[in-house]
Scaffold this active site. Structure first.
Site, PDB file in Angstrom:
ATOM      1  N   GLY A  69      11.478  33.451  -3.002  1.00 18.68           N
ATOM      2  CA  GLY A  69      12.383  33.915  -4.041  1.00 18.68           C
ATOM      3  C   GLY A  69      13.106  35.195  -3.653  1.00 18.68           C
ATOM      4  O   GLY A  69      14.278  35.383  -3.992  1.00 18.68           O
ATOM      5  N   CYS A 321       3.681  42.341  -7.115  1.00 18.43           N
ATOM      6  CA  CYS A 321       4.479  43.031  -6.104  1.00 18.43           C
ATOM      7  C   CYS A 321       4.433  44.549  -6.253  1.00 18.43           C
ATOM      8  O   CYS A 321       4.979  45.270  -5.427  1.00 18.43           O
ATOM      9  CB  CYS A 321       5.936  42.555  -6.178  1.00 18.43           C
ATOM     10  SG  CYS A 321       6.126  40.783  -5.948  1.00 18.43           S
TER      11      CYS A 321
END
Length: 375
Positions: A69, A321
């Site tokens: 992504g 993340c």
């Protein structure tokens, strides 16, 4: 183990692993090779592309495989800026996008672009009116995610697309958390670029896709080399990952209604169970059926995550993340420090059982009643 972090990644079903193993051991030809083994590999890539494109409702020629992504987001943003280089260099995005979008936009600001970052309300919502107010004559791109990866809030991408239909401004949406979790097709969504990732839906890591359609021209290449992906993304195709992506999509489509109902049931059950914990707060007003954000104000989320991990319960302190950094999403929502610091994300998948949620609720209650809050 009680795995409740499906927004970070998902387990790979046996059928997906088997499809990948067959490619690695039997159909291992290079898709660019001219002999039979290579032609079979090329056919597999084409058939896989058609499966993923079919789930989006687009033509195969409009779908390009990526590594993830993050690559798709970066590719789309730079491609849109290049296509609209004569329109201007202004970007409208939100302050709560995935870091793949935010860091790319910040880099583009260093290269001479300007950007407007829209802030959500304290429920995590962004409105189309905010986008309309931010548009300028030189706005080349609007990048707004479909579903926020921390709160589960669905953003009004369709309304934004309608705003832009008479303007040259292109629209990108990061749909990584929305694909096969909230209903949409490229026609109903109206975005020019759409980013996907396989490992959020039971596919392998290392493979994603970028849709480029609508008013978008074929995206400018980020790399240079061979002629793969219509000459726009050179490099030997990762055929096993591509096959796994397609198989994961096919499995989700076969069971989509059942899966979405199960995710919604898990979320409703979790809300019911967690509501019994004194002082626990629900963060945002998420629409996605698989994401639930909650806070124990005063109890640091990293401590919660670590203690639950010791009990075999997997949740996260926001996006996977972040790696321990404060969440930019919660900061942008204007939450007070204690609430933001105590926020954790719970997310569900097809394999989630109510017993997993029971274990979570018991562990959170125990943490709150046996640990001292921070001052």
């Amino acid at each position: 183990m009680h795995y409740l972090d499906y927004a970070a990644t998902t387990p790979v079903p046996a059928e997906v692993a088997q499809a990948m193993a067959a490619v690695l051991t039997e159909h291992y030809g290079n898709p660019s090779s001219q002999y039979e083994l290579g032609r079979r590999a090329k056919d597999l890539v084409n058939r896989s592309r058609a499966v993923v494109a079919g789930a989006l409702g687009c033509a195969s020629e409009q779908l390009f495989f990526t590594s993830c992504g993050t690559e798709g987001d970066n590719w789309a943003i730079r491609a849109a800026l290049y296509q609209n280089r004569r329109v201007g260099r202004h970007i409208v995005t939100t302050a709560v996008e995935h870091s793949a979008v935010l860091q790319c936009v910040k880099r583009l600001e260093q290269e001479g672009c300007s950007a407007t970052y829209l802030k959500p309300d304290n429920a995590g919502r962004i409105t189309a009116e905010q986008v309309a107010d931010a548009l300028r004559e030189d706005t080349a791109l609007v990048s707004i995610m479909l579903v926020n990866n921390e709160t589960g809030v669905r953003f009004p991408v369709e309304e934004v697309a309608a705003l832009l239909q008479d303007r040259p401004t292109l629209l990108h949406t990061d749909a990584v958390q929305g694909f096969l979790k909230v209903p949409f097709t490229v026609k109903t969504l109206g975005a020019d670029y759409i980013t996907l990732s396989a490992h959020k839906i039971g596919g392998p890591k290392g493979i994603g896709a970028l849709y480029a359609g609508g008013r978008a021209k074929p995206p400018q290449s980020l790399l240079y080399g061979g002629g793969q992906e219509s000459g726009l993304r050179p490099g030997t195709e990762p055929t096993a990952q591509i096959a796994g992506f397609a198989k994961a999509v096919a499995l989700r489509l076969e069971r989509l209604e059942e899966t979405l109902a199960h995710l919604s049931a898990c979320k409703s059950y979790a809300i019911e169970k967690l509501r019994a914990i004194p002082d626990l707060r629900f963060i945002g007003q998420g629409d996605a059926p698989h994401i639930l954000s909650v806070s124990l104000p005063g109890y640091p989320s990293q401590n919660i995550v670590s203690e639950l991990d010791a009990k075999g319960i997997c949740i996260s302190a926001g996006s996977a993340c972040h790696r321990g950094k404060a969440s930019h999403v919660l900061t942008a929502m204007g939450l007070d420090k204690k609430t933001a610091a105590g926020t954790v994300r719970v997310s569900f998948g097809p394999e989630t059982a109510f017993e997993d949620i029971d274990a979570l609720a018991a562990a959170l209650l125990e943490h709150k009643t046996t640990r001292f809050p921070m001052l």
